[in-house]
Design an enzyme around this catalytic site. Structure first.
Site, PDB file in Angstrom:
ATOM      1  NE  ARG A 150      -3.667  -2.275   2.710  1.00  0.00           N
ATOM      2  CZ  ARG A 150      -3.393  -3.473   3.199  1.00  0.00           C
ATOM      3  NH1 ARG A 150      -2.242  -3.612   3.828  1.00  0.00           N
ATOM      4  NH2 ARG A 150      -4.295  -4.375   3.274  1.00  0.00           N
ATOM      5  CE  LYS A 174      -6.576  -1.449   5.838  1.00  0.00           C
ATOM      6  NZ  LYS A 174      -7.794  -1.464   5.175  1.00  0.00           N
ATOM      7  CG  HIS A 245      -4.740   1.057  -2.742  1.00  0.00           C
ATOM      8  ND1 HIS A 245      -3.489   1.465  -2.455  1.00  0.00           N
ATOM      9  CD2 HIS A 245      -5.845   0.786  -1.929  1.00  0.00           C
ATOM     10  CE1 HIS A 245      -3.913   1.296  -1.036  1.00  0.00           C
ATOM     11  NE2 HIS A 245      -5.029   0.804  -0.684  1.00  0.00           N
ATOM     12  NE  ARG A 248      -3.089  -3.264  -1.722  1.00  0.00           N
ATOM     13  CZ  ARG A 248      -2.846  -4.142  -0.908  1.00  0.00           C
ATOM     14  NH1 ARG A 248      -1.522  -4.012  -0.838  1.00  0.00           N
ATOM     15  NH2 ARG A 248      -3.297  -4.714   0.162  1.00  0.00           N
ATOM     16  CG  HIS A 271      -6.083  -8.552   0.378  1.00  0.00           C
ATOM     17  ND1 HIS A 271      -6.447  -8.976  -0.927  1.00  0.00           N
ATOM     18  CD2 HIS A 271      -6.075  -7.287   0.658  1.00  0.00           C
ATOM     19  CE1 HIS A 271      -6.323  -7.919  -1.637  1.00  0.00           C
ATOM     20  NE2 HIS A 271      -6.126  -7.043  -0.557  1.00  0.00           N
ATOM     21  CE1 TYR A 280      -6.374  -6.095  -7.628  1.00  0.00           C
ATOM     22  CE2 TYR A 280      -6.616  -7.627  -5.719  1.00  0.00           C
ATOM     23  CZ  TYR A 280      -6.264  -6.379  -6.356  1.00  0.00           C
ATOM     24  OH  TYR A 280      -6.116  -5.230  -5.475  1.00  0.00           O
TER      25      TYR A 280
END
Length: 299
Positions: A150, A174, A245, A248, A271, A280
């Site tokens: 990120r 995160k 993003h 990414r 994730h 994706y």
């Protein structure tokens, strides 16, 4: 805001920050959503959270729809209040969660934007100069595209987070979660060139351990990275602005298109859930269809 709000939410926000390790941004979003609900309680003359019923929750949902609020916003507010009541039940403040069975509207998922390989090559051509900022921008671009981290994680990288021998980054993600992400030879070469021939000269007399710096030598910010990337887009004459993003998304799409398995990409992206990575697959399916149509004689 009312005394009722302060009494009930002070410990909850502390719980989010300390136990759940949520970011300041996340806690602020929860605060805004709960403030909105407490205002609704005032309008309905509801004196206490224990007086909120399932019917109250349904009425609140109706009010949100009447204001023509976006589905994603409605869903987020319901989720925030539901989580708040879950905490109150744990603390034995209330006996039931009136928002437990309230239906959250499903938002329309947009496919993530990404660069095609030709566009990526064009983007890298904009950072081939020998000047200090071009050297930095090359390293920045190689790390973002080469690792899929990120923008905020990139801004937070320290020199000590790089293991040049193994070609591994320690990424601070995160919620305080850390993960190791490999980076390739192109990124390794670009970063080494930047550290040896650009970073110290940009920093001048400043002293800090952050990897990427701005033109004044101070640690780069997420906003600074976005500004740099938008400048590169304009220089490359590519259409539109770059989303923070987008590199990414490009990393993930290109990995899957070239045969990487979903679990590996999930781990690299950081994730928590595989469902976040599965978005994706829609893009890679389009890629497969495009390839099929162009190469199969009966397509």
């Amino acid at each position: 805001m009312s005394k009722l709000f302060k009494n009930y939410t002070h410990s909850y926000f502390a719980y989010l920050q300390i136990e759940k390790n949520n970011s300041v941004h996340t806690v602020k979003s929860y605060r805004d959503d709960l403030e909105h609900f407490f205002m609704f309680m005032d309008e309905q003359q509801i004196a206490d959270l224990t007086d909120v019923t399932h019917q109250t929750a349904r009425l609140y949902l109706t009010r949100l729809h009447e204001k023509k609020m976006a589905r994603a916003s409605v869903s987020r507010k319901i989720s925030a209040i539901r989580g708040f009541y879950r905490f109150l039940m744990r603390e034995q403040v209330v006996e039931e969660n009136p928002f437990l069975l309230v239906h959250r509207p499903k938002g329309t998922k947009k496919l993530p934007s990404f660069f095609y390989e030709e566009e990526i090559r064009e983007l890298f051509e904009t950072v081939e100069g020998p000047d200090l900022l071009s050297i930095r921008n090359r390293a920045l671009l190689e790390i973002l595209y080469g690792t899929g981290i990120r923008v905020s994680e990139c801004a937070g990288l320290a020199l000590t987070d790089l293991d040049a021998h193994l070609g591994i980054l320690l990424v601070h993600g995160k919620g305080g979660k850390e993960r190791y992400v490999p980076y390739g030879s192109f990124a390794a070469e670009a970063v080494e060139n930047y550290v040896q021939n650009s970073r110290a000269m940009l920093m001048k007399k400043l002293d800090h351990n952050k990897l990427f710096v701005n033109f004044r030598g101070a640690p780069i910010t997420t906003g600074g990275i976005r500004h740099i990337l938008n400048g590169l887009i304009q220089k490359a004459s590519l259409s539109g602005k770059i989303h923070p993003h987008m590199l990414r998304h490009t990393f993930a799409t290109h990995m899957l298109n070239n045969g990487a398995d979903m679990r590996t990409v999930q781990e690299l992206l950081g994730h928590a859930s595989l469902s976040s990575t599965q978005m994706y697959t829609h893009i890679t399916k389009e890629h497969l269809q495009h390839t099929y149509r162009n190469h199969h004689p009966r397509a």
